[in-house]
Design a protein around this motif. Structure first.
Motif, PDB file in Angstrom:
ATOM      1  N   LEU A  80       0.818  -1.213   0.000  1.00 65.58           N
ATOM      2  CA  LEU A  80       0.000   0.000   0.000  1.00 65.58           C
ATOM      3  C   LEU A  80       0.854   1.266   0.000  1.00 65.58           C
ATOM      4  O   LEU A  80       0.491   2.271  -0.608  1.00 65.58           O
ATOM      5  CB  LEU A  80      -0.928   0.006   1.217  1.00 65.58           C
ATOM      6  CG  LEU A  80      -1.927  -1.153   1.316  1.00 65.58           C
ATOM      7  CD1 LEU A  80      -2.759  -1.018   2.580  1.00 65.58           C
ATOM      8  CD2 LEU A  80      -2.832  -1.205   0.089  1.00 65.58           C
ATOM      9  N   ALA A  81       1.998   1.195   0.666  1.00 65.34           N
ATOM     10  CA  ALA A  81       2.866   2.373   0.770  1.00 65.34           C
ATOM     11  C   ALA A  81       3.361   2.817  -0.602  1.00 65.34           C
ATOM     12  O   ALA A  81       3.477   4.021  -0.881  1.00 65.34           O
ATOM     13  CB  ALA A  81       4.045   2.090   1.693  1.00 65.34           C
ATOM     14  N   GLU A  84       0.543   4.694  -2.359  1.00 70.79           N
ATOM     15  CA  GLU A  84       0.399   6.032  -1.780  1.00 70.79           C
ATOM     16  C   GLU A  84       1.516   6.960  -2.235  1.00 70.79           C
ATOM     17  O   GLU A  84       1.275   8.134  -2.573  1.00 70.79           O
ATOM     18  CB  GLU A  84       0.370   5.938  -0.252  1.00 70.79           C
ATOM     19  CG  GLU A  84      -0.870   5.273   0.306  1.00 70.79           C
ATOM     20  CD  GLU A  84      -0.821   5.120   1.811  1.00 70.79           C
ATOM     21  OE1 GLU A  84      -1.850   4.745   2.406  1.00 70.79           O
ATOM     22  OE2 GLU A  84       0.252   5.378   2.412  1.00 70.79           O
ATOM     23  N   ASP A  85       2.718   6.453  -2.271  1.00 66.24           N
ATOM     24  CA  ASP A  85       3.871   7.274  -2.661  1.00 66.24           C
ATOM     25  C   ASP A  85       3.763   7.720  -4.118  1.00 66.24           C
ATOM     26  O   ASP A  85       4.027   8.886  -4.446  1.00 66.24           O
ATOM     27  CB  ASP A  85       5.162   6.481  -2.451  1.00 66.24           C
ATOM     28  CG  ASP A  85       6.396   7.291  -2.818  1.00 66.24           C
ATOM     29  OD1 ASP A  85       6.651   8.328  -2.165  1.00 66.24           O
ATOM     30  OD2 ASP A  85       7.115   6.895  -3.761  1.00 66.24           O
ATOM     31  N   SER A  88       0.932  10.408  -4.366  1.00 65.25           N
ATOM     32  CA  SER A  88       1.211  11.648  -3.642  1.00 65.25           C
ATOM     33  C   SER A  88       2.227  12.530  -4.361  1.00 65.25           C
ATOM     34  O   SER A  88       2.349  13.719  -4.052  1.00 65.25           O
ATOM     35  CB  SER A  88       1.720  11.332  -2.228  1.00 65.25           C
ATOM     36  OG  SER A  88       2.960  10.640  -2.283  1.00 65.25           O
ATOM     37  N   SER A  95      -3.620  14.819  -0.423  1.00 68.70           N
ATOM     38  CA  SER A  95      -3.290  13.681   0.451  1.00 68.70           C
ATOM     39  C   SER A  95      -3.903  12.405  -0.130  1.00 68.70           C
ATOM     40  O   SER A  95      -4.876  12.455  -0.894  1.00 68.70           O
ATOM     41  CB  SER A  95      -3.804  13.902   1.877  1.00 68.70           C
ATOM     42  OG  SER A  95      -5.216  13.962   1.900  1.00 68.70           O
ATOM     43  N   VAL A  96      -3.323  11.259   0.235  1.00 68.18           N
ATOM     44  CA  VAL A  96      -3.821   9.972  -0.251  1.00 68.18           C
ATOM     45  C   VAL A  96      -3.646   8.922   0.835  1.00 68.18           C
ATOM     46  O   VAL A  96      -2.671   8.941   1.589  1.00 68.18           O
ATOM     47  CB  VAL A  96      -3.072   9.537  -1.544  1.00 68.18           C
ATOM     48  CG1 VAL A  96      -1.581   9.466  -1.317  1.00 68.18           C
ATOM     49  CG2 VAL A  96      -3.590   8.200  -2.047  1.00 68.18           C
ATOM     50  N   GLU A  97      -4.608   8.028   0.919  1.00 65.53           N
ATOM     51  CA  GLU A  97      -4.551   6.911   1.878  1.00 65.53           C
ATOM     52  C   GLU A  97      -5.102   5.666   1.204  1.00 65.53           C
ATOM     53  O   GLU A  97      -6.155   5.714   0.557  1.00 65.53           O
ATOM     54  CB  GLU A  97      -5.364   7.244   3.129  1.00 65.53           C
ATOM     55  CG  GLU A  97      -5.327   6.150   4.181  1.00 65.53           C
ATOM     56  CD  GLU A  97      -6.138   6.472   5.412  1.00 65.53           C
ATOM     57  OE1 GLU A  97      -6.142   5.652   6.351  1.00 65.53           O
ATOM     58  OE2 GLU A  97      -6.790   7.527   5.426  1.00 65.53           O
ATOM     59  N   CYS A  98      -4.387   4.552   1.341  1.00 65.97           N
ATOM     60  CA  CYS A  98      -4.826   3.282   0.766  1.00 65.97           C
ATOM     61  C   CYS A  98      -5.076   2.264   1.872  1.00 65.97           C
ATOM     62  O   CYS A  98      -4.367   2.239   2.879  1.00 65.97           O
ATOM     63  CB  CYS A  98      -3.776   2.738  -0.207  1.00 65.97           C
ATOM     64  SG  CYS A  98      -3.454   3.795  -1.628  1.00 65.97           S
ATOM     65  N   VAL A 108      -8.429   3.341  -2.726  1.00 63.65           N
ATOM     66  CA  VAL A 108      -7.532   4.483  -2.825  1.00 63.65           C
ATOM     67  C   VAL A 108      -8.353   5.746  -2.544  1.00 63.65           C
ATOM     68  O   VAL A 108      -9.172   6.164  -3.366  1.00 63.65           O
ATOM     69  CB  VAL A 108      -6.877   4.567  -4.215  1.00 63.65           C
ATOM     70  CG1 VAL A 108      -5.905   5.738  -4.278  1.00 63.65           C
ATOM     71  CG2 VAL A 108      -6.169   3.260  -4.550  1.00 63.65           C
ATOM     72  N   VAL A 110      -8.426   9.646  -2.101  1.00 56.06           N
ATOM     73  CA  VAL A 110      -7.595  10.774  -2.506  1.00 56.06           C
ATOM     74  C   VAL A 110      -8.325  12.098  -2.267  1.00 56.06           C
ATOM     75  O   VAL A 110      -9.491  12.240  -2.626  1.00 56.06           O
ATOM     76  CB  VAL A 110      -7.229  10.672  -4.006  1.00 56.06           C
ATOM     77  CG1 VAL A 110      -6.326  11.834  -4.419  1.00 56.06           C
ATOM     78  CG2 VAL A 110      -6.549   9.340  -4.303  1.00 56.06           C
TER      79      VAL A 110
END
Length: 275
Positions: A80-81, A84-85, A88, A95-98, A108, A110
């Motif tokens: 997941l990282a 996100e990277d 972003s 911002s983004v979070e998975c 995802v 966003v």
């Protein structure tokens, strides 16, 4: 006594059976989750629909180009990282979070940057957006619902003063629909001053220095409501909000002198007296 002992034994056996089943279920679930395959991506995009930089298709393209699409891979191997990277890094993303869903998909989430001003400086520099936090976004695509600022504009001024005014417009339906363009200049003291081009009426609205702007526009709104219905929208070529408690209207030269009922915060000035 025997019945009591029997009851206790039965209860203990039941507890043991339930515990054994729970351990088995958890073990099986863990093993099956390791082998579960990702069923694809789900997107949750939060942005301004009137000024959208990236849609789901654009985000999918970014993930595909980075070669990190998790679809078809084991859920246990999905990083997941990395997703996100990759997302972003876009200048459009705030911002983004998975996270992994219970249905074996990757969600995802966003939050996009929200543009509030499009700047076209007098210099040879290309146009750019300023978002709601003062970030500069270099993009040639212009969104018609965003106010345009032209003239002598530094990036510092755009990212602070114009950003604040853009945020004000974004949260005020009346002025957001009324103000179409800003033109920035410098006065005799080298300070930035601003005039506006409205959507309704063809007069220039001179704000001056961008201090106490909300109060200045509040006076102008009163002027619209009280004076304009009586004299018409096109009698003035210029409305000056620079001075405290006043709206100074400059009449067009071809119009005969007309008297407008005064209020304590409105006065008028004939254009011929300024020549």
């Amino acid at each position: 006594m025997i019945k009591k002992v029997t009851r206790i034994v039965v209860i203990l056996l039941l507890i043991g059976a339930v515990s054994a089943y729970m351990v088995y279920a958890i073990t099986v679930r863990q093993e099956s989750s390791k082998e579960a395959v990702c069923g694809g991506l789900v997107f949750d995009i939060k942005d301004d629909l009137n000024a959208r930089f990236l849609d789901e298709s654009g985000l999918r393209d970014m993930i595909a180009e980075a070669k990190i699409d998790p679809s078809g891979k084991r859920m246990n191997d999905v990083n997941l990282a990395k997703i996100e990277d990759a997302i972003s890094r876009s200048q459009y993303v705030d911002s983004v979070e998975c996270f992994k869903t219970s249905t074996n998909k990757v969600c995802v989430s966003v939050i996009m940057r929200t543009p509030v001003v499009y700047v076209l400086p007098d210099s040879t520099e290309n146009g750019y957006f300023v978002d709601s936090h003062g970030n500069i976004i270099h993009d040639m695509r212009y969104t018609t619902d965003i106010v345009v600022a032209t003239g002598c504009i530094s990036k510092e001024y755009a990212a602070t003063t114009l950003m604040e005014f853009g945020n004000f417009l974004r949260h005020d339906d009346f002025w957001n629909n009324q103000i179409e363009q800003l033109h920035v200049m410098k006065d005799d003291e080298g300070q930035y001053v601003v005039e506006c081009v409205p959507r309704v009426g063809d007069q220039i609205i001179y704000i001056g220095r961008m201090t106490d702007v909300e109060r200045k526009l509040s006076r102008l709104k009163q002027f619209y409501q009280k004076a304009m219905p009586e004299v018409g929208w096109n009698i003035y070529s210029r409305l000056n909000l620079e001075y405290a408690n006043q709206v100074i209207g400059t009449k067009r030269k071809h119009l005969k002198h007309q008297t407008v009922e005064k209020t304590e915060d409105i006065r008028n000035e004939n254009e011929t007296n300024n020549q």
